[in-house]
Design a protein around this motif. Structure first.
Motif, PDB file in Angstrom:
ATOM      1  N   SER A 176       0.905  -1.264   0.064  1.00 29.40           N
ATOM      2  CA  SER A 176       0.015   0.128  -0.094  1.00 29.40           C
ATOM      3  C   SER A 176       0.801   1.270  -0.123  1.00 29.40           C
ATOM      4  O   SER A 176       1.945   1.213   0.430  1.00 29.40           O
ATOM      5  N   SER A 216      -7.538   1.679   5.663  1.00 24.89           N
ATOM      6  CA  SER A 216      -8.551   1.093   4.821  1.00 24.89           C
ATOM      7  C   SER A 216      -7.919   0.677   3.550  1.00 24.89           C
ATOM      8  O   SER A 216      -6.921   0.626   3.421  1.00 24.89           O
ATOM      9  N   GLU A 217      -8.814  -0.563   3.044  1.00 20.47           N
ATOM     10  CA  GLU A 217      -8.239  -1.187   1.805  1.00 20.47           C
ATOM     11  C   GLU A 217      -8.316  -0.140   0.665  1.00 20.47           C
ATOM     12  O   GLU A 217      -8.992   0.664   0.510  1.00 20.47           O
TER      13      GLU A 217
END
Length: 217
Positions: A176, A216-217
């Motif tokens: 990420s 969060s994704e």
């Protein structure tokens, strides 16, 4: 470093030294729920970051960034400052908040900076920036927790006869571009009175908050 310490003290005085703000308009997400008599909920700006008036852990609410990028535990007697708050789209947010533990004559100043862009992957540069902010010249330890890497350090300093215990971390989830820079200073609220600064207990408290961070994704 002295400039940062002075900012910490000023912000804690602003956030914690005066009366709690009035309730103000109640957001629709709290309609039908009793507003708790805590600093976090009695301050209109702060409660907009809190997901629910129900404590998710004793003494803590669930905080959610206005970017939607992360959430974490938030002390119920803490207040977010609207001074210096900055948000740019969903990829950048910086904020500070103060917490006071009156029974122990303790005050804590937190500074959070969230980013969601490729520059977060350059760990060395981001640790250098965090070290510059903290006035820290040492190394970081790293550890894994629930899919995130924590680059963690702590420091103790005394300025103008005031002792500070600082704990800070650069928190990076795997796969990420999100990251969170987390810094907290702890000191006595009233320097003229006895202060219950216990480094091991403080570290346990702040590590618990750091480890509660969810991206969060």
């Amino acid at each position: 470093m002295k400039k940062i310490r002075m900012l910490s003290l000023v912000m804690m005085v602003i956030l914690l030294g005066g009366c709690v703000m009035g309730q103000g308009p109640v957001s629709e997400k709290y309609t039908g729920n009793k507003i708790p008599n805590t600093r976090a909920f009695q301050d209109e700006f702060t409660r907009e970051f809190i997901e629910s008036p129900k404590e998710v852990q004793e003494g803590y609410y669930r905080f959610k960034s206005r970017t939607g990028g992360y959430s974490m535990l938030f002390p119920k007697e803490a207040m977010v400052s609207d001074v210096g708050y900055e948000k740019n789209g969903d990829f950048f947010e910086t904020l500070s908040f103060g917490e006071q533990v009156k029974a122990e004559n303790l005050s804590f100043y937190y500074k959070m900076t969230f980013e969601d862009r490729t520059k977060t992957n350059d760990i060395d540069i981001n640790l250098t920036l965090l070290s510059e902010y903290a006035g820290y010249e040492g190394e970081y330890e790293s550890f894994e927790h629930e899919g995130k890497t924590y680059y963690y350090a702590k420091d103790t300093s005394t300025e103008d006869e005031v002792t500070y215990y600082s704990f800070f971390s650069y928190i990076k989830p795997k796969n990420s571009d999100k990251a969170l820079s987390f810094f907290v200073d702890s000191t006595c609220t009233k320097q003229s009175q006895e202060c219950n600064l216990k480094p091991d207990e403080l570290e346990e408290k702040f590590l618990s908050i750091m480890k509660s961070v969810n991206f969060s994704e």
